[in-house]
Design a protein around this motif. Structure first.
Motif, PDB file in Angstrom:
ATOM      1  N   ASP A 149      -0.593  -5.732   3.575  1.00 26.99           N
ATOM      2  CA  ASP A 149      -0.782  -6.173   5.215  1.00 26.99           C
ATOM      3  C   ASP A 149      -2.344  -6.696   5.220  1.00 26.99           C
ATOM      4  O   ASP A 149      -2.951  -6.426   4.195  1.00 26.99           O
ATOM      5  N   LYS A 150      -1.662  -8.078   5.687  1.00 27.09           N
ATOM      6  CA  LYS A 150      -3.180  -9.224   5.072  1.00 27.09           C
ATOM      7  C   LYS A 150      -4.901  -8.343   6.384  1.00 27.09           C
ATOM      8  O   LYS A 150      -6.107  -8.518   5.420  1.00 27.09           O
ATOM      9  N   SER A 151      -4.468  -6.820   7.103  1.00 20.94           N
ATOM     10  CA  SER A 151      -5.551  -6.315   7.648  1.00 20.94           C
ATOM     11  C   SER A 151      -5.930  -5.538   7.115  1.00 20.94           C
ATOM     12  O   SER A 151      -7.073  -4.479   7.282  1.00 20.94           O
ATOM     13  N   TRP A 152      -5.692  -4.780   5.320  1.00 12.66           N
ATOM     14  CA  TRP A 152      -6.057  -4.279   4.646  1.00 12.66           C
ATOM     15  C   TRP A 152      -7.566  -3.772   4.674  1.00 12.66           C
ATOM     16  O   TRP A 152      -7.924  -5.528   4.355  1.00 12.66           O
ATOM     17  N   PRO A 153      -8.464  -3.313   4.612  1.00 12.58           N
ATOM     18  CA  PRO A 153      -7.994  -1.392   4.561  1.00 12.58           C
ATOM     19  C   PRO A 153      -8.081  -0.870   6.303  1.00 12.58           C
ATOM     20  O   PRO A 153      -8.672   0.321   7.214  1.00 12.58           O
ATOM     21  N   ASN A 154      -7.688  -1.531   7.224  1.00 10.42           N
ATOM     22  CA  ASN A 154      -8.051  -1.641   8.661  1.00 10.42           C
ATOM     23  C   ASN A 154      -6.847  -0.183   9.068  1.00 10.42           C
ATOM     24  O   ASN A 154      -5.588  -0.551   8.741  1.00 10.42           O
ATOM     25  N   PRO A 155      -7.631   0.413  10.136  1.00 11.42           N
ATOM     26  CA  PRO A 155      -7.015   1.321  10.007  1.00 11.42           C
ATOM     27  C   PRO A 155      -5.046   1.056  11.116  1.00 11.42           C
ATOM     28  O   PRO A 155      -5.047  -0.111  11.838  1.00 11.42           O
ATOM     29  N   GLY A 156      -3.926   1.060  10.494  1.00 10.71           N
ATOM     30  CA  GLY A 156      -2.717   0.697  10.871  1.00 10.71           C
ATOM     31  C   GLY A 156      -2.279   0.084   9.563  1.00 10.71           C
ATOM     32  O   GLY A 156      -0.560  -0.329  10.014  1.00 10.71           O
ATOM     33  N   SER A 157      -2.880  -0.383   8.995  1.00 13.58           N
ATOM     34  CA  SER A 157      -2.377  -1.308   7.959  1.00 13.58           C
ATOM     35  C   SER A 157      -1.515  -0.574   6.795  1.00 13.58           C
ATOM     36  O   SER A 157      -2.066   0.921   6.882  1.00 13.58           O
ATOM     37  N   LYS A 158      -0.909  -1.062   6.390  1.00 15.47           N
ATOM     38  CA  LYS A 158      -0.379  -0.625   5.071  1.00 15.47           C
ATOM     39  C   LYS A 158      -0.049  -1.206   3.998  1.00 15.47           C
ATOM     40  O   LYS A 158       0.185  -2.183   3.817  1.00 15.47           O
ATOM     41  N   LEU A 159      -0.164  -0.697   3.074  1.00 17.62           N
ATOM     42  CA  LEU A 159      -0.267  -0.443   1.610  1.00 17.62           C
ATOM     43  C   LEU A 159       1.230  -0.177   1.010  1.00 17.62           C
ATOM     44  O   LEU A 159       2.125   0.584   0.987  1.00 17.62           O
TER      45      LEU A 159
ATOM     46  N   HIS B 104       4.430   0.040  -2.269  1.00 20.41           N
ATOM     47  CA  HIS B 104       4.086   0.369  -3.445  1.00 20.41           C
ATOM     48  C   HIS B 104       5.081   0.662  -4.122  1.00 20.41           C
ATOM     49  O   HIS B 104       6.290   1.495  -3.402  1.00 20.41           O
ATOM     50  N   LYS B 105       5.224   0.924  -5.166  1.00 17.94           N
ATOM     51  CA  LYS B 105       6.267   1.715  -5.643  1.00 17.94           C
ATOM     52  C   LYS B 105       5.989   2.275  -7.119  1.00 17.94           C
ATOM     53  O   LYS B 105       4.627   2.193  -7.830  1.00 17.94           O
ATOM     54  N   ALA B 106       6.672   4.096  -6.953  1.00 18.54           N
ATOM     55  CA  ALA B 106       5.867   5.245  -7.894  1.00 18.54           C
ATOM     56  C   ALA B 106       7.022   5.790  -8.584  1.00 18.54           C
ATOM     57  O   ALA B 106       7.725   5.631  -8.094  1.00 18.54           O
ATOM     58  N   GLY B 107       6.607   6.308  -9.618  1.00 21.18           N
ATOM     59  CA  GLY B 107       7.332   7.215 -10.676  1.00 21.18           C
ATOM     60  C   GLY B 107       7.822   6.366 -11.797  1.00 21.18           C
ATOM     61  O   GLY B 107       8.025   4.560 -11.258  1.00 21.18           O
ATOM     62  N   PRO B 108       8.657   6.511 -12.958  1.00 21.97           N
ATOM     63  CA  PRO B 108       9.172   5.488 -14.042  1.00 21.97           C
ATOM     64  C   PRO B 108      10.418   5.506 -13.846  1.00 21.97           C
ATOM     65  O   PRO B 108      10.831   5.916 -12.756  1.00 21.97           O
ATOM     66  N   TRP B 109      10.846   4.246 -14.276  1.00 24.43           N
ATOM     67  CA  TRP B 109      12.166   3.768 -14.213  1.00 24.43           C
ATOM     68  C   TRP B 109      13.237   4.335 -14.320  1.00 24.43           C
ATOM     69  O   TRP B 109      12.585   4.766 -15.623  1.00 24.43           O
ATOM     70  N   PRO B 110      14.052   4.611 -14.419  1.00 25.26           N
ATOM     71  CA  PRO B 110      14.926   4.609 -12.781  1.00 25.26           C
ATOM     72  C   PRO B 110      14.210   5.181 -11.242  1.00 25.26           C
ATOM     73  O   PRO B 110      15.810   4.440 -10.870  1.00 25.26           O
ATOM     74  N   LEU B 111      13.672   5.891 -11.704  1.00 24.34           N
ATOM     75  CA  LEU B 111      13.522   6.893 -10.394  1.00 24.34           C
ATOM     76  C   LEU B 111      12.450   6.455  -9.462  1.00 24.34           C
ATOM     77  O   LEU B 111      12.193   6.884  -9.061  1.00 24.34           O
ATOM     78  N   SER B 112      12.382   4.928 -10.177  1.00 21.51           N
ATOM     79  CA  SER B 112      11.238   4.808  -9.115  1.00 21.51           C
ATOM     80  C   SER B 112      11.073   4.694  -7.610  1.00 21.51           C
ATOM     81  O   SER B 112      12.217   4.325  -7.234  1.00 21.51           O
ATOM     82  N   LEU B 113       9.820   4.692  -6.698  1.00 20.83           N
ATOM     83  CA  LEU B 113      10.502   4.990  -5.293  1.00 20.83           C
ATOM     84  C   LEU B 113       9.434   4.091  -4.097  1.00 20.83           C
ATOM     85  O   LEU B 113       8.512   3.785  -5.245  1.00 20.83           O
ATOM     86  N   HIS B 114      10.227   3.435  -3.931  1.00 20.26           N
ATOM     87  CA  HIS B 114       9.923   2.667  -2.674  1.00 20.26           C
ATOM     88  C   HIS B 114       8.996   3.409  -1.508  1.00 20.26           C
ATOM     89  O   HIS B 114      10.269   3.737  -0.996  1.00 20.26           O
ATOM     90  N   ASP B 115       8.094   2.946  -1.356  1.00 20.80           N
ATOM     91  CA  ASP B 115       7.432   3.516   0.470  1.00 20.80           C
ATOM     92  C   ASP B 115       6.193   3.034   0.203  1.00 20.80           C
ATOM     93  O   ASP B 115       6.318   1.775  -0.274  1.00 20.80           O
ATOM     94  N   SER B 116       5.278   3.109   0.970  1.00 22.19           N
ATOM     95  CA  SER B 116       3.752   2.912   1.432  1.00 22.19           C
ATOM     96  C   SER B 116       3.004   3.911   1.886  1.00 22.19           C
ATOM     97  O   SER B 116       3.740   4.824   2.178  1.00 22.19           O
ATOM     98  N   SER B 117       1.568   3.526   1.938  1.00 27.40           N
ATOM     99  CA  SER B 117       0.588   4.113   2.752  1.00 27.40           C
ATOM    100  C   SER B 117       0.337   3.547   3.478  1.00 27.40           C
ATOM    101  O   SER B 117      -0.388   1.847   3.673  1.00 27.40           O
ATOM    102  N   THR B 118      -0.159   4.363   4.322  1.00 24.40           N
ATOM    103  CA  THR B 118      -1.239   3.631   5.777  1.00 24.40           C
ATOM    104  C   THR B 118      -2.593   3.358   6.148  1.00 24.40           C
ATOM    105  O   THR B 118      -2.675   5.597   5.788  1.00 24.40           O
TER     106      THR B 118
END
Length: 143
Positions: A36-46, A48-62
């Motif tokens: 998010d353009k407002s990172w790292p302001n409260p409420g902004s999100k990053l 990401h993809k975590a873990g090895p392919w093909p088991l990678s998970l898509h999520d976000s951190s706030t």
């Protein structure tokens, strides 16, 4: 978990404030999909993809709270495994020329919240040691 970084707090925070660097220093994060353009302001999100392919998970951190050059508190998602609260504190050291970086991470929701044992604690401990080492490498070489 703590480590002293040979860089002032504002330089360490500059790395934290650049969401695009998280896959460079956060162990397990393999790709940053968007920040998010407002990172790292409260409420902004990053996003990401975590873990090895093909088991990678898509999520976000706030961002839950942010105090520039001092602290960052995140809700890090890794669903369906859960989410964690990550507190990163920056404490001036050596007269402000270095920074003691403290990371505390606890699962707040999901299955990993209930799997607290010595093996998981050791893995999380080792992960945070390596993440702090990588963060130090980036902050110490920045000019």
């Amino acid at each position: 978990m703590a480590r002293t970084v040979k860089a002032p707090p504002e330089r360490v925070f500059a790395v934290l404030a650049d969401g695009w660097t998280y896959s460079d220093w956060v162990v397990g994060t393999v790709h940053i999909r968007d920040v998010d353009k407002s990172w790292p302001n409260p409420g902004s999100k990053l996003h990401h993809k975590a873990g090895p392919w093909p088991l990678s998970l898509h999520d976000s951190s706030t961002v839950l709270s942010c105090s520039p050059d001092k602290a960052l508190r995140l809700k890090a998602g890794l669903w369906p495994l859960g989410e964690a609260i990550v507190d990163i504190r920056l404490e001036p050291a050596d007269g402000g020329t270095s920074t003691r970086v403290v990371i505390e991470e606890d699962f707040e929701a999901g299955p990993l919240q209930w799997v607290s044992n010595k093996i998981n604690d050791l893995l999380l401990h080792r992960r945070n040691i390596e993440s702090l080492r990588r963060l130090a490498d980036i902050a110490e070489r920045a000019d």
